[in-house]
Design a protein around this motif. Structure first.
Motif, PDB file in Angstrom:
ATOM      1  N   HIS A 236      32.490  42.117  35.919  1.00 51.24           N
ATOM      2  CA  HIS A 236      33.979  41.481  35.348  1.00 51.24           C
ATOM      3  C   HIS A 236      35.088  42.449  35.380  1.00 51.24           C
ATOM      4  O   HIS A 236      36.265  42.070  35.951  1.00 51.24           O
ATOM      5  CB  HIS A 236      33.567  41.157  33.854  1.00 51.24           C
ATOM      6  N   LYS A 237      34.815  43.748  35.101  1.00 56.07           N
ATOM      7  CA  LYS A 237      36.263  44.545  35.223  1.00 56.07           C
ATOM      8  C   LYS A 237      36.592  44.808  36.592  1.00 56.07           C
ATOM      9  O   LYS A 237      37.672  44.807  36.896  1.00 56.07           O
ATOM     10  CB  LYS A 237      35.741  45.799  34.420  1.00 56.07           C
ATOM     11  N   GLY A 238      35.544  44.813  37.576  1.00 59.90           N
ATOM     12  CA  GLY A 238      35.910  45.164  39.102  1.00 59.90           C
ATOM     13  C   GLY A 238      36.427  43.552  39.635  1.00 59.90           C
ATOM     14  O   GLY A 238      37.462  43.966  40.479  1.00 59.90           O
ATOM     15  N   LEU A 239      36.197  42.649  39.145  1.00 58.87           N
ATOM     16  CA  LEU A 239      36.920  41.259  39.682  1.00 58.87           C
ATOM     17  C   LEU A 239      37.974  41.327  39.095  1.00 58.87           C
ATOM     18  O   LEU A 239      39.076  40.740  39.738  1.00 58.87           O
ATOM     19  CB  LEU A 239      35.809  40.300  39.272  1.00 58.87           C
ATOM     20  N   ARG A 240      38.208  41.560  37.876  1.00 51.85           N
ATOM     21  CA  ARG A 240      39.536  41.538  37.303  1.00 51.85           C
ATOM     22  C   ARG A 240      40.642  42.264  37.969  1.00 51.85           C
ATOM     23  O   ARG A 240      41.658  41.838  38.140  1.00 51.85           O
ATOM     24  CB  ARG A 240      39.383  41.913  35.675  1.00 51.85           C
ATOM     25  N   GLU A 241      40.078  43.593  38.219  1.00 55.31           N
ATOM     26  CA  GLU A 241      41.090  44.350  39.023  1.00 55.31           C
ATOM     27  C   GLU A 241      41.415  43.767  40.206  1.00 55.31           C
ATOM     28  O   GLU A 241      42.508  43.746  41.045  1.00 55.31           O
ATOM     29  CB  GLU A 241      40.569  45.834  39.210  1.00 55.31           C
ATOM     30  N   GLY A 242      40.391  43.289  40.991  1.00 50.27           N
ATOM     31  CA  GLY A 242      40.654  42.696  42.192  1.00 50.27           C
ATOM     32  C   GLY A 242      41.269  41.644  42.368  1.00 50.27           C
ATOM     33  O   GLY A 242      42.158  41.321  43.127  1.00 50.27           O
TER      34      GLY A 242
END
Length: 684
Positions: A236-242
């Motif tokens: 979730h954190k990585g997708l949010r940043e992306g």
């Protein structure tokens, strides 16, 4: 309940006309308990399409705010028009919001309006979720839609959900991120298993997402390739940043009419779209002309931006604004830089469609409304009197099509101008001007549907009906060579008479002016102003077709006067006669208004647009590559050729191109058109 910026999402809902934006907003309102029964566009009872004109057309015209509450978050949803004739609404809102949902009709795919809205969102770097609506229609192939999205909108479009259903039927989806299936049971979506025939594809997509997340961090990348699973929080954190930095475009599937994908989309707005405090701070100008940043937090001085103004028959002027920094409370004093006035906030409320809810305070990142702010309109700044700043206003497009208005009832003539003033307060893409020469009152807008809406609103809301006419083109006349004329105005029949005689030279010039070369006192100096006045009066009406004459130098050469009968009136009339005597000998011409136009067109239609401009006697000055497959064409063109260009350009480019226009100068009408213009406009 008070929400701070971290728990607020300001989200614009955009999409091509008819893609289902308003229905999606209704689904959000129903799913979150805001309404007990969903409205329908066809039944004219939706929250956001509340104006009579929207109900009659079955489509959104105004930006409408509908706040919903979900999982301790406030989501300010703003339903925007799909018709780009109402581009002013889109420009105002996308200037402020930091997240968007782009709705695509699965049965139609990526349409012209989809691409236009997408380009607007990209230019403003707004993180966007794509919602593929109407997946329950027949013959839908999601893989084809996804390919089209990636081709036309961006290769980094990634399905965060994937449709499931037995054989070709769509009855739900899998959340590819969390590997959870949701199935529509005829009433609502419920948890279900991932169908066996879909598992391989779903896990392949999940693995692609995990790899994309892992590539953002060396530690995660090592973990991923060692075969260790990433945690849900890491994904979730990585997708949010992306999503926030524009590297990923989430694609969600569903059906707004059947509430499929609605709760998932609500959660993903919270998880992946930015809060008002995320991303870059706003840049503001201080009262001493310097710039500084404004972060969207309660700790900063109060500042807000008015993005919509409504003229309500009962409440008066309503200004809807977003608080970009600080806190505003009922009773506070605020400063308006554009008017230079300090105002007191005597009303404060939130809007839900047309409904108002009174509040006592509003915090950074939130949207609210107020009344009784004198002369405040869209694009204005509200700020603390102790910390004055100003936000850069939106640059609205020019009006590109005009209609002349004639009241059906003479009693409405005075009322009409007042009504049009109110219309312009609400919509800054509207232009109203009275042509003193043709005596026409002109209404300008972005397109025929835009003007049609305004006329409909004038009738429904203000009870003023008008007839429309084609605008008359204001031509000019001038001369091309030097000529001399004599003017004799002599009337003597007992008593005081009139005696004025002049000889004058007229020649082409870059502007109109008067001079004299009189020797020996043939005309006394005190009559020079009268001669000039007569010359300027004569210039008001040329002899070819009665148009005003421009760019003429007049020189008084000689004349005669009478010690008793000469007066100012005599020399004024003599100058008029001299002008008429010389005019036809000076090879007069007709001049037509020339406009500079800036056309934004997609590459595939560029040749057609250039060919059409060539037929319109246009001169292309330059062409600029604007990126995203678009070209900017700058040209000059006679006004007579572009009276209906707004509609013609849409027809040529399938509504994908748009243009702005600006008056430039006057140029000679070609010889082959001169007689036609004279005949159409000849003196009565």
């Amino acid at each position: 309940m008070i929400y701070n910026a971290n728990n607020i999402r300001d989200v614009a809902i955009l999409g091509h006309l008819g893609s289902g934006k308003t229905t999606l907003v209704e689904a959000f309102a129903y799913a979150t308990g805001l309404i007990k029964q969903k409205g329908e566009v066809e039944k004219k009872n939706t929250l956001s399409d509340y104006a009579d004109e929207e109900k009659s057309r079955g489509s959104s015209i105004n930006a409408s705010v509908v706040p919903v509450y979900y999982n301790d978050h406030k989501l300010n949803l703003i339903d925007l028009p799909g018709n780009d004739d109402f581009v002013g609404e889109i420009l105002s809102v996308t200037r402020l919001i930091k997240g968007a949902i782009l709705v695509i009709d699965a049965s139609s795919g990526v349409q012209v309006g989809t691409i236009k809205h997408w380009n607007t969102l990209r230019r403003r770097n707004i993180p966007t979720i794509i919602y593929v609506n109407k997946m329950d229609k027949e013959n839908i192939n999601f893989e084809d839609i996804l390919t089209e999205i990636r081709t036309k909108l961006g290769k980094n479009a990634v399905p965060f959900t994937y449709p499931i259903g037995h054989v070709a039927d769509f009855d739900g989806f899998v959340n590819v991120v969390d590997l959870k299936a949701r199935k529509y049971n005829g009433v609502e979506c419920v948890d279900d298993e991932i169908y066996p025939d879909k598992r391989a594809k779903v896990y392949e997509l999940h693995n692609t997402i995990c790899e994309a997340v892992a590539s953002t961090n060396e530690e995660l990348l090592e973990k991923f390739f060692s075969g260790e699973e990433l945690t849900r929080d890491e994904i979730h954190k990585g997708l949010r940043e992306g999503v926030l930095n524009g590297e990923l475009i989430p694609v969600i599937v569903g059906s707004a009419t059947k509430n499929i994908g609605i709760h998932t989309l609500l959660s993903m707005m919270i998880d992946y779209l930015p809060s008002p405090s995320d991303l870059k701070p706003y840049i503001v100008e201080t009262k001493d002309g310097k710039t500084e940043e404004r972060k969207t937090t309660d700790d900063e001085p109060f500042s807000a931006y008015v993005f919509k103004t409504i003229v309500d028959p009962y409440a008066g002027i309503i200004n809807i604004f977003k608080v970009n920094s600080g806190v505003l409370k009922l009773g506070d004093e605020i400063y308006v830089p554009q008017t230079g006035k300090t105002e007191k906030i005597t009303t404060l409320f939130t809007m839900c469609g047309k409904n108002q809810t009174n509040i006592t305070e509003v915090h950074a990142g939130d949207i609210a409304a107020t009344t009784k702010l004198n002369n405040v309109v869209s694009s204005y700044t509200l700020c603390s009197p102790k910390n004055i700043v100003i936000y850069k206003p939106v640059k609205y497009p020019t009006a590109v099509i005009f209609l002349a208005l004639v009241p059906k009832n003479k009693a409405d003539e005075d009322k009409l101008s007042q009504v049009l003033q109110k219309i312009m307060i609400e919509d800054q893409t509207v232009e109203v001007k009275r042509n003193q020469e043709t005596k026409q009152l002109l209404l300008g807008g972005a397109g025929l549907s835009h003007l049609s809406y305004i006329l409909e609103k004038m009738k429904n809301v203000y009870k003023v009906e008008v007839q429309t006419e084609e605008p008359k083109i204001v031509y000019r006349e001038s001369i091309t060579k030097e000529a001399t004329g004599d003017g004799r105005y002599i009337k003597q029949s007992g008593g005081a008479g009139y005696y004025g005689v002049v000889t004058m030279r007229f020649e082409p010039a870059d502007h109109t002016y008067f001079t004299e070369e009189v020797f020996g006192g043939a005309v006394p100096k005190n009559y020079f102003p009268a001669v000039e006045k007569g010359f300027l009066e004569a210039m008001q009406q040329g002899l070819l077709a009665g148009f005003p004459v421009i760019n003429v130098k007049a020189t008084l050469l000689d004349g005669k006067y009478h010690s008793v009968d000469s007066n100012e009136m005599a020399f004024k009339m003599a100058a008029i006669l001299a002008f008429k005597d010389a005019y036809m000998k000076a090879n007069p011409i007709i001049l037509e208004p020339i406009y500079k136009i800036v056309v934004n067109v997609h590459n595939q239609y560029l040749g057609d647009v250039l060919s059409d401009l060539n037929q319109k006697r246009a001169k292309v000055l330059e062409m600029n590559d604007k990126g995203n497959g678009e070209q900017e064409v700058i040209a000059t063109v006679p006004e007579a050729e572009i009276l209906n260009y707004a509609q013609e350009l849409k027809a040529i480019t399938q509504s994908s191109a748009y243009f702005n226009r600006e008056f430039l100068d006057y140029e000679e009408v070609p010889a082959y058109l001169k007689d036609k213009v004279i005949e159409q406009n000849k003196l009565n």
